[in-house]
Enzyme design. Structure first.
Site, PDB file in Angstrom:
ATOM      1  N   LYS A  43       1.033  -1.301   0.023  1.00  0.00           N
ATOM      2  CA  LYS A  43      -0.093   0.002  -0.018  1.00  0.00           C
ATOM      3  C   LYS A  43       0.730   1.322   0.044  1.00  0.00           C
ATOM      4  CE  LYS A  43      -3.586  -1.236  -0.759  1.00  0.00           C
ATOM      5  NZ  LYS A  43      -3.657  -1.742  -1.783  1.00  0.00           N
ATOM      6  N   ALA A  44       2.137   1.107  -0.230  1.00  0.00           N
ATOM      7  CA  ALA A  44       2.883   2.311  -0.527  1.00  0.00           C
ATOM      8  C   ALA A  44       2.817   3.169  -1.802  1.00  0.00           C
ATOM      9  CB  ALA A  44       4.464   1.871  -0.171  1.00  0.00           C
ATOM     10  N   GLY A  45       2.107   2.495  -2.906  1.00  0.00           N
ATOM     11  CA  GLY A  45       2.060   3.148  -4.065  1.00  0.00           C
ATOM     12  C   GLY A  45       2.767   2.511  -5.288  1.00  0.00           C
ATOM     13  N   HIS A 105       6.632  -7.412  -2.466  1.00  0.00           N
ATOM     14  CA  HIS A 105       6.491  -7.049  -1.041  1.00  0.00           C
ATOM     15  C   HIS A 105       7.657  -7.374  -0.042  1.00  0.00           C
ATOM     16  CE1 HIS A 105       3.172  -4.393  -2.381  1.00  0.00           C
ATOM     17  NE2 HIS A 105       2.212  -5.452  -2.363  1.00  0.00           N
ATOM     18  N   SER A 135      -4.390   2.912   4.741  1.00  0.00           N
ATOM     19  CA  SER A 135      -4.553   2.395   3.460  1.00  0.00           C
ATOM     20  C   SER A 135      -4.632   0.962   3.517  1.00  0.00           C
ATOM     21  CB  SER A 135      -3.510   2.720   2.157  1.00  0.00           C
ATOM     22  OG  SER A 135      -3.580   2.163   1.004  1.00  0.00           O
ATOM     23  N   MET A 230      -6.020   6.977 -13.182  1.00  0.00           N
ATOM     24  CA  MET A 230      -5.845   5.395 -13.008  1.00  0.00           C
ATOM     25  C   MET A 230      -7.119   4.940 -12.291  1.00  0.00           C
ATOM     26  SD  MET A 230      -2.243   5.289 -11.554  1.00  0.00           S
ATOM     27  CE  MET A 230      -2.083   3.416 -11.223  1.00  0.00           C
ATOM     28  N   LYS A 254      -8.297   6.772  -2.115  1.00  0.00           N
ATOM     29  CA  LYS A 254      -8.092   8.328  -1.814  1.00  0.00           C
ATOM     30  C   LYS A 254      -6.925   8.901  -2.441  1.00  0.00           C
ATOM     31  CE  LYS A 254     -11.177   9.479   1.245  1.00  0.00           C
ATOM     32  NZ  LYS A 254     -11.156   9.835   2.806  1.00  0.00           N
ATOM     33  N   GLY A 255      -5.890   8.085  -2.511  1.00  0.00           N
ATOM     34  CA  GLY A 255      -4.544   8.753  -3.308  1.00  0.00           C
ATOM     35  C   GLY A 255      -4.024   9.992  -2.526  1.00  0.00           C
TER      36      GLY A 255
HETATM   37  S1  PPS Z   1      -0.623  -2.915  -3.174  1.00  0.00           S
HETATM   38  O1  PPS Z   1      -1.918  -3.735  -3.033  1.00  0.00           O
HETATM   39  O2  PPS Z   1       0.179  -3.122  -2.063  1.00  0.00           O
HETATM   40  O3  PPS Z   1      -0.118  -3.107  -4.575  1.00  0.00           O
HETATM   41  O4  PPS Z   1      -1.110  -1.431  -3.035  1.00  0.00           O
HETATM   42  P1  PPS Z   1      -0.253  -0.041  -3.772  1.00  0.00           P
HETATM   43  O5  PPS Z   1      -0.524   0.145  -5.145  1.00  0.00           O
HETATM   44  O6  PPS Z   1       1.177  -0.221  -3.025  1.00  0.00           O
HETATM   45  O7  PPS Z   1      -0.982   1.013  -2.635  1.00  0.00           O
HETATM   46  C1  PPS Z   1      -2.309   1.655  -3.206  1.00  0.00           C
HETATM   47  C2  PPS Z   1      -2.552   2.917  -2.759  1.00  0.00           C
HETATM   48  O8  PPS Z   1      -1.645   3.687  -3.744  1.00  0.00           O
HETATM   49  C3  PPS Z   1      -2.444   4.719  -3.988  1.00  0.00           C
HETATM   50  N1  PPS Z   1      -2.302   5.188  -5.520  1.00  0.00           N
HETATM   51  C4  PPS Z   1      -2.195   6.213  -5.740  1.00  0.00           C
HETATM   52  N2  PPS Z   1      -2.208   7.825  -5.022  1.00  0.00           N
HETATM   53  C5  PPS Z   1      -2.068   8.680  -5.572  1.00  0.00           C
HETATM   54  N3  PPS Z   1      -1.701   8.873  -7.027  1.00  0.00           N
HETATM   55  C6  PPS Z   1      -1.860   7.515  -7.808  1.00  0.00           C
HETATM   56  N4  PPS Z   1      -1.793   7.706  -9.234  1.00  0.00           N
HETATM   57  C7  PPS Z   1      -2.207   6.359  -7.222  1.00  0.00           C
HETATM   58  N5  PPS Z   1      -2.205   5.238  -7.743  1.00  0.00           N
HETATM   59  C8  PPS Z   1      -2.333   4.220  -6.585  1.00  0.00           C
HETATM   60  C9  PPS Z   1      -3.990   3.977  -3.819  1.00  0.00           C
HETATM   61  O9  PPS Z   1      -5.154   5.081  -3.988  1.00  0.00           O
HETATM   62  C10 PPS Z   1      -3.718   3.411  -2.519  1.00  0.00           C
HETATM   63  O10 PPS Z   1      -3.664   4.531  -1.351  1.00  0.00           O
HETATM   64  P2  PPS Z   1      -5.040   4.859  -0.717  1.00  0.00           P
HETATM   65  O11 PPS Z   1      -4.606   5.963   0.460  1.00  0.00           O
HETATM   66  O12 PPS Z   1      -5.678   3.495  -0.017  1.00  0.00           O
HETATM   67  O13 PPS Z   1      -6.037   5.569  -1.544  1.00  0.00           O
END
Ligand code: PPS
Length: 291
Positions: A43-45, A105, A135, A230, A254-255
């Site tokens: 969930k780090a992005g 991960h 997240s 996305m 939420k992002g």
């Molecule tokens: S996983 O399941 O571990 O692979 O998830 P991961 O992709 O690492 O993390 C998902 C969180 O990243 C946010 N996200 C983004 N934030 C900003 N901009 C963009 N483009 C973006 N894409 C993915 C996603 O919303 C999840 O965070 P939260 O806080 O839950 O919204």
């Protein structure tokens, strides 16, 4: 449909059988010198940086990927193995691309040794603990292949104790940070920096990978990889994955930086900060929880 797994201690790290089922093949995975490993705490992005890398490498050469292949097929999740599906190692073995983009991960000590032997490039993305925790909580609620999250306050405690799938956030971000000192091809990035200035972070990423996209290409990627785009895109929003229940929460939720403020109570925040100071002793590793 898979069912909720239990966490258990695996060489000192909390894991579930979905990521240890295929352990021998994971450990014996044969990396190639041009593979790029995308490493993160969950969930780090991961999906965000994976999509940016996929667009940088393949956006122009094979535009059909963008409409036909979900991101989790372009960038296989190395250690995952669900009984009814092709394992991450098999998917990675079969990837036709050069380079291969591979997601993990795993805490740094579990990375298959061939990635070090082949001196592969690694992109590590870290996110501040508070937003990362929030997240993770919503992800565990909506994904039946994750351990049962329990209520928010018990999840909050477990996160601080490091009893999460893939272990302690504190150990993960610190372990990879230390590795940067000896593995020069490790590019360590922060989610908050990406939110603040995606153009600058993409420039740094490209320069570390030796990529020189045109200004026009970079602009196009920034737009495509925006959260709202996305979220709308079925190839990046995980809407095609049956184990996730979007009625509970979305993958692209939420992002934002700072969403923790709508979850942490004042008392939780104080307890968290105190505990954080004890665990995060390295002054060179700093996170932003607000921007
Ligand atoms: S996983 O399941 O571990 O692979 O998830 P991961 O992709 O690492 O993390 C998902 C969180 O990243 C946010 N996200 C983004 N934030 C900003 N901009 C963009 N483009 C973006 N894409 C993915 C996603 O919303 C999840 O965070 P939260 O806080 O839950 O919204």
């Amino acid at each position: 449909m898979e069912s909720r797994p239990q966490l258990f201690d695996f060489h000192g790290v909390s894991m579930t059988h979905y990521v240890t089922n295929n352990w021998e093949n994971v450990q014996n995975f044969q990396a190639r010198p041009d593979d790029i490993l995308i490493a993160t705490y969950p969930k780090a992005g991961t999906t965000w940086v994976s999509y940016i890398l996929d667009l940088l490498y393949f956006g122009r050469v094979s535009p059909e990927r963008q409409t036909s292949l979900p991101i989790y097929k372009r960038v296989p999740f190395l250690e995952v193995a669900f009984p009814s599906l092709v394992s991450g190692t098999e998917m990675a073995d079969k990837l036709p691309t050069r380079p291969r983009l591979i997601k993990t991960h795993l805490p740094v000590q579990f990375v298959p040794k061939s990635f070090w032997e082949q001196n592969c490039r690694i992109v590590y993305l870290a996110r501040n603990a508070k937003d990362n925790m929030v997240s993770f909580y919503h992800f565990d609620r909506m994904n039946v292949t994750q351990p049962e999250p329990g209520d928010w306050s018990s999840f909050f405690q477990r996160f601080m104790e490091g009893k999460m799938l893939f272990g302690s956030w504190y150990d993960h971000v610190n372990g990879w940070w230390k590795k940067k000192q000896t593995h020069s091809k490790l590019h360590y990035m922060f989610y908050e920096d990406m939110i603040e200035d995606i153009g600058q972070e993409m420039d740094k990423l490209c320069s570390s990978l030796g990529l020189v996209p045109s200004a026009e290409e970079k602009r196009a990627i920034v737009v495509e990889a925006q959260f709202d785009n996305m979220k709308k895109n079925d190839m990046t929003n995980y809407s095609t994955v049956p184990c996730m229940d979007f009625k509970v929460s979305h993958f692209m939720r939420k992002g934002k930086v700072g969403d923790w403020k709508s979850h942490f109570t004042v008392a939780q925040n104080e307890a968290f900060d105190q505990d954080y100071q004890k665990k995060m002793k390295d002054p060179t590793l700093q996170f932003h929880t607000n921007i």
